[in-house]
Write a protein that holds these residues in place. Structure first.
Motif, mmCIF file in Angstrom:
data_model
loop_
_atom_site.group_PDB
_atom_site.id
_atom_site.type_symbol
_atom_site.label_atom_id
_atom_site.label_comp_id
_atom_site.label_asym_id
_atom_site.label_seq_id
_atom_site.Cartn_x
_atom_site.Cartn_y
_atom_site.Cartn_z
ATOM 1 N N SER A 24 0.505 -0.191 -7.984
ATOM 2 C CA SER A 24 0.227 -0.570 -6.591
ATOM 3 C C SER A 24 -0.136 0.664 -5.755
ATOM 4 C CB SER A 24 1.464 -1.264 -6.010
ATOM 5 O OG SER A 24 1.265 -1.568 -4.642
ATOM 6 N N ARG A 25 0.609 1.761 -5.986
ATOM 7 C CA ARG A 25 0.325 2.987 -5.220
ATOM 8 C C ARG A 25 -1.020 3.585 -5.632
ATOM 9 N NH1 ARG A 25 -0.147 5.298 -0.706
ATOM 10 N NH2 ARG A 25 0.203 7.578 -0.712
ATOM 11 N N LEU A 47 -4.274 4.604 -3.332
ATOM 12 C CA LEU A 47 -4.920 5.923 -3.300
ATOM 13 C C LEU A 47 -6.424 5.807 -3.544
ATOM 14 C CD1 LEU A 47 -2.336 8.178 -5.218
ATOM 15 C CD2 LEU A 47 -2.896 8.198 -2.775
ATOM 16 N N GLU A 48 -6.821 4.938 -4.496
ATOM 17 C CA GLU A 48 -8.246 4.737 -4.787
ATOM 18 C C GLU A 48 -8.979 4.262 -3.542
ATOM 19 O OE1 GLU A 48 -10.118 5.292 -7.309
ATOM 20 O OE2 GLU A 48 -8.673 5.849 -8.866
ATOM 21 N N LYS A 49 -8.361 3.301 -2.824
ATOM 22 C CA LYS A 49 -9.007 2.751 -1.627
ATOM 23 C C LYS A 49 -9.128 3.814 -0.535
ATOM 24 C CE LYS A 49 -7.612 -2.051 -2.281
ATOM 25 N NZ LYS A 49 -6.819 -3.168 -1.738
ATOM 26 N N GLU A 50 -8.108 4.628 -0.347
ATOM 27 C CA GLU A 50 -8.145 5.663 0.682
ATOM 28 C C GLU A 50 -9.188 6.753 0.337
ATOM 29 O OE1 GLU A 50 -4.158 7.093 0.949
ATOM 30 O OE2 GLU A 50 -3.400 5.280 1.985
ATOM 31 N N THR A 59 -7.011 16.417 -2.313
ATOM 32 C CA THR A 59 -5.748 15.722 -1.957
ATOM 33 C C THR A 59 -5.532 14.528 -2.858
ATOM 34 O OG1 THR A 59 -6.019 16.423 0.341
ATOM 35 C CG2 THR A 59 -4.490 14.606 -0.089
ATOM 36 N N TYR A 60 -6.610 13.844 -3.137
ATOM 37 C CA TYR A 60 -6.523 12.663 -4.008
ATOM 38 C C TYR A 60 -5.978 13.042 -5.373
ATOM 39 C CZ TYR A 60 -8.160 8.933 -7.112
ATOM 40 O OH TYR A 60 -8.239 7.948 -8.081
#
Length: 428
Positions: free
Chosen positions: A47-48, A52-55, A65-66
Motif C-alpha cells: 500500500s505504501r 510512493l509511485e503515485k507521488e 527522494t523516491y
C-alpha cells in the motif's frame, strides 16, 4: 427425580467438555499467528509503495527522494518479518489436539458417572425431595409414607445386615399403626444384632410391645413367648418389664405391677417414660390402700417435671346408668390430638368404674410411647369409656362420653373440663 437429575448432569457434562475441547480444537497455532503477521506487513508495504509511485509520477517527490524512501520502506518491512517462520507441516499440533478432544469426549462422561456412583447421594436427595412433597391431604401423606417405607423394606431385605435400618423401619411401622409389620421388623433387628445380647433383648422387647398393641392390649401366647425370649437374654429388659407391669395392673395384681415398674426405675433411671411409670406405681399403691413410699429427691423432681403440660378433666357417670354398670367395669380415660380419630392415644389412664367420679390430669406421665406425648400437640379431644371387654378399642355395648370441643394443652391446671359418660355404643 432421577430423570431430572440426569438431564441436569448431561448439561453440566456438555459444558465441561466445551471448556476442555474448545481450547485444544480451535486455538490459533503459532504458525497461523506468524502467517497473519507476515500478510499484514506485506499489505502495508504494498500500500505504501503504491502511494510512493503515485507521488513520484505526480512530481510531488523527486527521483532521489523516491529511491531513498523505497529503500527505507524495504528495510522496515524486513525488520518486521519473523526471523524463524514455522511451517504447519513440521508441527503435529493438529493431530495432538484431535487426540485430546476424542479422549475428553470419552473420559469426562465416564468419569462423571463412575465418581458419582462412588461418592454421590442420589438416594438421599430423592428421599429429601419426597419428604418435602409430603404436603397436601392426609391421604397423600399417608400414601407417600407407605411408598417410602416399602422402599426401605426392599433395600433392607436385599441387604439385611443393617441394624439402624431395621430399627427405623420398625419405628415407622409403629407410627403407621402397622403393628404386625413392626413386630416383624423388630424381629429382624434382633436377628441382625445376635452378637450383642443386650441389643437383641431390646429388639425382642420392642417386638413384644408391637404384638401387644396388635392384640389391643391382650397378653397373648405370642406376646408372652416374645417377652420370655427377651428376658432370657436380659431379665431387666425395660420394654418387657413395662408390658408385664401393665398386664399385672389390668388384672388387679397391683403388687406385681409395682415390682415390675419399680425395677424399671432402678435399672433405667433416665427412662423417657419415667413420669408415667411413677404415676402407675402411685395408682397401684392407691388401689392397695397404701401410701406410696417417699421418693428420692431426683425421682421426685422427675415426677414433678412430668406433671407439666397437659389437660385436666372431671369424669362422671350419668345417673341413669349407675345401676347398669358394675364397679369392676374397666374404665379408660384417654386423649388424642384434636381431629384424630384413630391410633395410639397420647395419654391413657386405666381405672375401674368404682373410681367415678374422678378428677384427673392427663400429661406425659400417661404416654404410651416416647414419640407420642400430649405435650407435643396444642389441642386434644378426651374420651372416657367403660368396657367389659377390657380393651381400649371401642366395642358394641361400651359406654362412653367425650369432650364437645377440643381442649387446649397448657401448663396451668385450670378448672377441670367436665366429661359425662352417658352414651352406649352400638354395633358399627
Amino acid at each position: 427425580m432421577t430423570q431430572t437429575f440426569w438431564i441436569a448432569a448431561t448439561v453440566l457434562i456438555i459444558l465441561a467438555l466445551a471448556f476442555v475441547i474448545y481450547p485444544v480444537m480451535f486455538h490459533r497455532r503459532a504458525d497461523r499467528q506468524q502467517t497473519d503477521l507476515r500478510n499484514q506487513n506485506l499489505m502495508a508495504y504494498r500500500s505504501r509503495m503504491v502511494e510512493l509511485e503515485k507521488e513520484h509520477q505526480a512530481g510531488i517527490i523527486d527521483e532521489e527522494t523516491y529511491q531513498q524512501l523505497r529503500d527505507e520502506l524495504a528495510g522496515a518491512m524486513l525488520d518486521d518479518m519473523p526471523d524463524n517462520e514455522v511451517r504447519a507441516k513440521s508441527i503435529p499440533g493438529r493431530k495432538a489436539a484431535m487426540a485430546v478432544g476424542l479422549v475428553s469426549i470419552l473420559l469426562i462422561p465416564a468419569a462423571t458417572v463412575v465418581l458419582y456412583e462412588e461418592w454421590g447421594a442420589l438416594d438421599s436427595v430423592e428421599a429429601y425431595i419426597a419428604m418435602q412433597e409430603l404436603g397436601g391431604s392426609d391421604e397423600a401423606r399417608a400414601a407417600q409414607m407407605d411408598t417410602l417405607t416399602e422402599q426401605l423394606r426392599e433395600r433392607l431385605e436385599a441387604s439385611p445386615d443393617n441394624p439402624d435400618g431395621w430399627a427405623m423401619l420398625g419405628q415407622t411401622y409403629m407410627r403407621l399403626e402397622r403393628y404386625e409389620d413392626a413386630a416383624w421388623a423388630f424381629r429382624q433387628l434382633a436377628d441382625s444384632v445376635k452378637s450383642d445380647d443386650g441389643s437383641q433383648a431390646v429388639a425382642l422387647g420392642l417386638s413384644a410391645q408391637a404384638l401387644f398393641f396388635l392384640n389391643q392390649g391382650a397378653m397373648t401366647d405370642k406376646v408372652t413367648a416374645t417377652i420370655e425370649e427377651a428376658r432370657s437374654l436380659n431379665p431387666d429388659e425395660v420394654n418387657s418389664l413395662g408390658l408385664l407391669g401393665i398386664h399385672s395392673f389390668s388384672q388387679g395384681a397391683y403388687r406385681e405391677a409395682i415390682q415390675y415398674w419399680e425395677r424399671i426405675q432402678t435399672v433405667a433411671p433416665d427412662h423417657p417414660q419415667l413420669g408415667a411409670i411413677q404415676g402407675g406405681i402411685k395408682e397401684a399403691y392407691t388401689r392397695l390402700g397404701e401410701q406410696p413410699p417417699a421418693q428420692e429427691p431426683a425421682l421426685a423432681a422427675a415426677d414433678d417435671s412430668a406433671q407439666g403440660v397437659g389437660v385436666t378433666v372431671s369424669v362422671s357417670l350419668d345417673e341413669a346408668l349407675k345401676q347398669d354398670i358394675p364397679d369392676d367395669t374397666t374404665l379408660f380415660i384417654f386423649a388424642r390430638a384434636a381431629n384424630v380419630q384413630s391410633g395410639p392415644p397420647l395419654a391413657v389412664v386405666r381405672l375401674t368404674a368404682s373410681a367415678l367420679p374422678i378428677d384427673i390430669r392427663l400429661d406425659d406421665r400417661y404416654a404410651m410411647t416416647p414419640e407420642a406425648v400430649i405435650s407435643g400437640v396444642e389441642e386434644v379431644a378426651v374420651t372416657a369409656r367403660l368396657t367389659r371387654s377390657g380393651s381400649i378399642s371401642a366395642q358394641a355395648g361400651d359406654w362412653q362420653g367425650s369432650t364437645d370441643t377440643p381442649i387446649t394443652v397448657t401448663k396451668e391446671q385450670g378448672s377441670p373440663v367436665a366429661i359425662v359418660i352417658n352414651k352406649q355404643l352400638t354395633g358399627s
